[in-house]
Design a protein around this motif. Structure first.
Motif, PDB file in Angstrom:
ATOM      1  N   LEU A   1     105.355 -96.756  53.883  1.00 45.82           N
ATOM      2  CA  LEU A   1     104.630 -98.027  53.822  1.00 45.82           C
ATOM      3  C   LEU A   1     104.092 -98.411  55.200  1.00 45.82           C
ATOM      4  CD1 LEU A   1     106.988-100.066  51.460  1.00 45.82           C
ATOM      5  CD2 LEU A   1     104.606 -99.476  50.980  1.00 45.82           C
ATOM      6  N   ALA A   2     104.894 -98.204  56.233  1.00 41.67           N
ATOM      7  CA  ALA A   2     104.433 -98.522  57.588  1.00 41.67           C
ATOM      8  C   ALA A   2     103.250 -97.646  57.988  1.00 41.67           C
ATOM      9  CB  ALA A   2     105.587 -98.351  58.577  1.00 41.67           C
ATOM     10  N   ARG A   3     103.252 -96.406  57.536  1.00 38.10           N
ATOM     11  CA  ARG A   3     102.173 -95.484  57.849  1.00 38.10           C
ATOM     12  C   ARG A   3     100.900 -95.815  57.063  1.00 38.10           C
ATOM     13  NH1 ARG A   3     101.332 -92.184  61.896  1.00 38.10           N
ATOM     14  NH2 ARG A   3     103.389 -91.226  61.708  1.00 38.10           N
ATOM     15  N   GLY A   4     101.056 -96.144  55.780  1.00 40.73           N
ATOM     16  CA  GLY A   4      99.890 -96.278  54.923  1.00 40.73           C
ATOM     17  C   GLY A   4      99.423 -97.679  54.628  1.00 40.73           C
ATOM     18  N   PHE A   5     100.302 -98.688  54.783  1.00 44.12           N
ATOM     19  CA  PHE A   5      99.932-100.023  54.309  1.00 44.12           C
ATOM     20  C   PHE A   5     100.315-101.126  55.295  1.00 44.12           C
ATOM     21  CE2 PHE A   5     100.355 -97.317  50.593  1.00 44.12           C
ATOM     22  CZ  PHE A   5      99.190 -97.599  49.910  1.00 44.12           C
ATOM     23  N   ALA A   6     100.387-100.812  56.574  1.00 39.91           N
ATOM     24  CA  ALA A   6     100.688-101.832  57.574  1.00 39.91           C
ATOM     25  C   ALA A   6      99.619-102.926  57.540  1.00 39.91           C
ATOM     26  CB  ALA A   6     100.764-101.202  58.960  1.00 39.91           C
ATOM     27  N   GLY A   7     100.064-104.178  57.571  1.00 41.79           N
ATOM     28  CA  GLY A   7      99.140-105.306  57.546  1.00 41.79           C
ATOM     29  C   GLY A   7      98.703-105.731  56.173  1.00 41.79           C
TER      30      GLY A   7
ATOM     31  N   VAL B   1     108.741-107.078  55.129  1.00 46.08           N
ATOM     32  CA  VAL B   1     108.043-108.233  55.716  1.00 46.08           C
ATOM     33  C   VAL B   1     107.379-107.825  57.024  1.00 46.08           C
ATOM     34  CG1 VAL B   1     108.391-110.465  56.839  1.00 46.08           C
ATOM     35  CG2 VAL B   1     109.424-110.029  54.624  1.00 46.08           C
ATOM     36  N   GLY B   2     108.108-107.093  57.861  1.00 46.27           N
ATOM     37  CA  GLY B   2     107.530-106.648  59.128  1.00 46.27           C
ATOM     38  C   GLY B   2     106.300-105.791  58.940  1.00 46.27           C
ATOM     39  N   ILE B   3     106.325-104.909  57.940  1.00 44.04           N
ATOM     40  CA  ILE B   3     105.152-104.075  57.647  1.00 44.04           C
ATOM     41  C   ILE B   3     103.997-104.944  57.189  1.00 44.04           C
ATOM     42  CG2 ILE B   3     104.248-102.250  56.148  1.00 44.04           C
ATOM     43  CD1 ILE B   3     107.158-101.170  56.031  1.00 44.04           C
ATOM     44  N   GLY B   4     104.283-105.927  56.348  1.00 45.77           N
ATOM     45  CA  GLY B   4     103.228-106.794  55.833  1.00 45.77           C
ATOM     46  C   GLY B   4     102.558-107.617  56.925  1.00 45.77           C
ATOM     47  N   ILE B   5     103.339-108.114  57.874  1.00 44.69           N
ATOM     48  CA  ILE B   5     102.750-108.886  58.978  1.00 44.69           C
ATOM     49  C   ILE B   5     101.812-107.991  59.790  1.00 44.69           C
ATOM     50  CG2 ILE B   5     103.272-110.113  61.121  1.00 44.69           C
ATOM     51  CD1 ILE B   5     105.882-111.051  59.769  1.00 44.69           C
ATOM     52  N   GLY B   6     102.254-106.777  60.071  1.00 47.07           N
ATOM     53  CA  GLY B   6     101.355-105.763  60.608  1.00 47.07           C
ATOM     54  C   GLY B   6     101.017-105.849  62.076  1.00 47.07           C
ATOM     55  N   THR B   7     101.662-106.728  62.841  1.00 44.22           N
ATOM     56  CA  THR B   7     101.420-106.782  64.284  1.00 44.22           C
ATOM     57  C   THR B   7     102.274-105.726  64.979  1.00 44.22           C
ATOM     58  OG1 THR B   7     103.170-108.422  64.635  1.00 44.22           O
ATOM     59  CG2 THR B   7     100.951-109.249  64.141  1.00 44.22           C
ATOM     60  N   GLU B   8     101.970-105.474  66.235  1.00 46.52           N
ATOM     61  CA  GLU B   8     102.764-104.503  66.980  1.00 46.52           C
ATOM     62  C   GLU B   8     104.224-104.931  67.059  1.00 46.52           C
ATOM     63  OE1 GLU B   8     101.098-103.617  70.770  1.00 46.52           O
ATOM     64  OE2 GLU B   8      99.290-102.660  69.948  1.00 46.52           O
ATOM     65  N   LEU B   9     104.463-106.238  67.259  1.00 48.13           N
ATOM     66  CA  LEU B   9     105.831-106.736  67.344  1.00 48.13           C
ATOM     67  C   LEU B   9     106.568-106.548  66.020  1.00 48.13           C
ATOM     68  CD1 LEU B   9     108.045-108.237  68.911  1.00 48.13           C
ATOM     69  CD2 LEU B   9     107.028-110.394  68.116  1.00 48.13           C
ATOM     70  N   SER B  10     105.901-106.864  64.919  1.00 46.72           N
ATOM     71  CA  SER B  10     106.576-106.772  63.618  1.00 46.72           C
ATOM     72  C   SER B  10     106.818-105.319  63.216  1.00 46.72           C
ATOM     73  CB  SER B  10     105.752-107.485  62.533  1.00 46.72           C
ATOM     74  OG  SER B  10     104.556-106.785  62.240  1.00 46.72           O
TER      75      SER B  10
END
Length: 563
Positions: free
Chosen positions: A231-237, A279-288
């Motif tokens: 999910l982090a690779r394909g759907f960040a943000g 949630v962190g993946i959905g926010i999609g910022t570098e920090l998250s």
């Protein structure tokens, strides 16, 4: 990589040799495999390795960057700890299945294209089910079958999405996709099943508690975290993930509080912790995204530690029901101490690993002005302390004295728990080495006065609430019971509805079948008349399209016939 062997294959191919080795030599060999795999990652340069072309499409078997390396490191560490924990086990099936499972998960995080990802994705499903079946009970067999069906279905959706993605873009590259088309939606659902999204989550609570003592430790580390990586690779943000993740953090709390099976409590807690990462993946910022990666790293360790401690209890007492346990600190003091370290870590106590990773996600939510989500995450943080930080050690080792007197856990289990507990504390005390591995540069100080005091207040409030509820008798007692979750709808409700249709809907079914037969006959006749060898449109109607429509109608006919 070791030579030209892709990461993960070292474990997959190496596992095939394990069954022919005698006991102690096999144990040493299994310990060496993750060490060799980890050594192959150290110093590996970023880039694409093993790229080749098939039918005009470019495959990238290995893609190395900071995100894949982070998950590669922790997967190898988790594999080594799991092998140490399982050294007393003589079952060769578990040894082979565990290594193939781990190797497939590692191969998947380094996959640079969707086909390679699919192959490893299904490898994790097929190998991991043997860790459930190895318990050799009727419940384990049934749970394993349901688990396998759902995991393979996830792979089928991934393959279908990959095929459509190629048709839409002409590329198989596994990178940022989004939800703009059907391909992205199918792949998103495939990842969501493996990540245990709400209403798709029951395979986790159904299967993990039925696995063997050592199998559950393996399972807790890889399947869901592979989905987090994907999910982090394909759907960040992707903003939808914020609300999905917030829901994941909250609803398992209510089930965990009333659950009597302590390994099932941890399975619900696992679902809760995945929510923070989503949630962190959905926010999609570098920090998250840094927070998601760091929390996945920390979570693999402290969740494994908690499952290790409960596995040791199950091994020595023969039960894991909270209603049957209590007072075990007298017999298993080391296991009790290690469990408390895991409980403090998952509860995000300062100086433990959960604190330095979860605070990244909470800060990202606050800085992004996701106020409602931030409040839900605070509630979930208090809830996880309630059911995992307090309930697990309290009812297993303290509470009333059950009268059970048993041996301490085997030495190899204690060694695995001790190393894992050390890592949980070391990361919490000195987070800089972990922060250095994260995908983006880190400019974050977890140990500020605001962070520490806020978290301690939250934990103190949760502990006070638990004490008051226990003293007043309001807290749900540990009872022998079965909790109904959403899986009841398809395990009981749907079969009952199908039986009703079969019993009372026969005339309607026969009319539908007859109608389908007539329409198929007319459709084929029309195709031949207008698009046959002499038809005016013979040169414009593709054979594949005709076959697809005929197959579709025949499929509907077969469904109606057999239902």
């Amino acid at each position: 990589m070791i030579g030209s062997i892709p990461p993960g294959l070292v474990l997959v191919l190496g596992a095939l040799v394990a069954p022919v080795l005698p006991g102690r030599l096999r144990n040493l060999y299994l310990l060496a495999l993750p060490v060799l795999g980890l050594a192959g990652l150290i110093g590996l340069e970023h880039g694409i390795y093993g790229a080749f072309e098939v039918f005009g499409y470019q495959l990238a078997v290995v893609r190395v960057d900071k995100l894949s390396l982070l998950f590669g490191y922790i997967f190898h560490i988790a594999a080594l700890l799991s092998v140490v924990y399982a050294l007393h086990v003589t079952d060769r099936v578990q040894a082979v299945a565990g290594m193939v499972y781990v190797g497939s998960a590692i191969g998947a995080v380094f996959a640079g294209d969707l086909i390679t990802l699919f192959v490893y994705w299904e490898g994790t499903a097929v190998a991991s089910v043997f860790l459930i079946w190895a318990r050799r009970t009727e419940r384990a067999y049934s749970a394993g079958m349901r688990y396998l069906i759902i995991q393979v279905a996830s792979g089928v959706l991934l393959l279908a999405g990959a095929i459509l993605h190629v048709a839409e873009t002409g590329s198989l590259t596994f990178d940022r996709m989004g939800l703009d088309g059907l391909a992205g939606t199918l792949i998103f659902l495939a990842f969501g099943i493996k990540c245990a999204f709400p209403l798709l989550h029951n395979w986790l609570q159904d299967a993990y508690p039925e696995a063997t003592v050592t199998g559950t430790v393996f399972l807790s580390a890889f399947t869901t975290k592979l989905a987090v990586y994907a999910l982090a690779r394909g759907f960040a943000g992707t903003e939808m993930l914020i609300w999905i993740g917030a829901t994941m953090t909250a609803f398992p709390i209510f089930y965990a509080v009333i659950e009597n099976d302590l390994r099932r409590v941890l399975a619900y807690s696992l679902n809760n912790q995945l929510g923070f990462m989503v949630v962190g993946i959905g926010i999609g910022t570098e920090l998250s995204l840094n927070g998601t990666a760091a929390h996945a790293f920390s979570h693999i360790l402290y969740k494994a530690l908690l499952f290790m401690s409960m596995g040791a209890v199950l091994l020595r007492t023969g039960t894991i029901k909270g209603s049957d346990l209590g007072g075990l600190y007298k017999s298993m003091p080391w296991t009790t101490g290690f469990c408390i370290v895991g409980a403090a870590s998952i509860s995000a106590f300062p100086l433990f690993s959960g604190f330095i990773s979860k605070s990244l996600i909470l800060t990202a939510a606050a800085e992004g002005h996701y106020t409602v989500t931030w409040l839900v995450l605070l509630f979930a943080s208090a809830g996880v302390f309630h059911h995992s930080g307090i309930k697990i050690p309290y009812f297993a080792f303290f509470a009333h004295d059950s009268g059970i007197r048993c041996k301490e856990a085997p030495i190899n289990m204690l060694v695995a728990m001790g190393i894992t507990a050390f890592l949980c504390i070391a990361i919490g005390v000195w987070p800089d080495p972990l922060y250095a591995l994260l995908p983006y540069p880190v400019d974050f100080a977890p140990y500020t006065t605001t962070h520490v005091i806020t978290q301690l207040q939250l934990l103190l409030f949760s502990a006070l609430a638990f004490a008051v509820l226990m003293r007043t008798g309001i807290y749900p007692p540990e009872l022998r019971s079965v909790n109904l979750d959403f899986d009841w709808s398809y395990r009981r409700l749907l079969p009952a509805a199908a039986g009703f249709v079969m019993a009372y809907g026969r005339p309607t079914r026969e009319r539908l079948i007859a109608t389908a037969e007539r329409r198929i006959e007319r459709f084929i006749a029309r195709l031949y008349r207008h698009h046959g060898p002499q038809g005016p449109l013979a040169r414009t109607w593709q054979t594949g399209s005709t076959a697809l429509w005929v197959a579709f109608l025949l499929g509907i006919y077969l469904i109606l016939y057999y239902v």
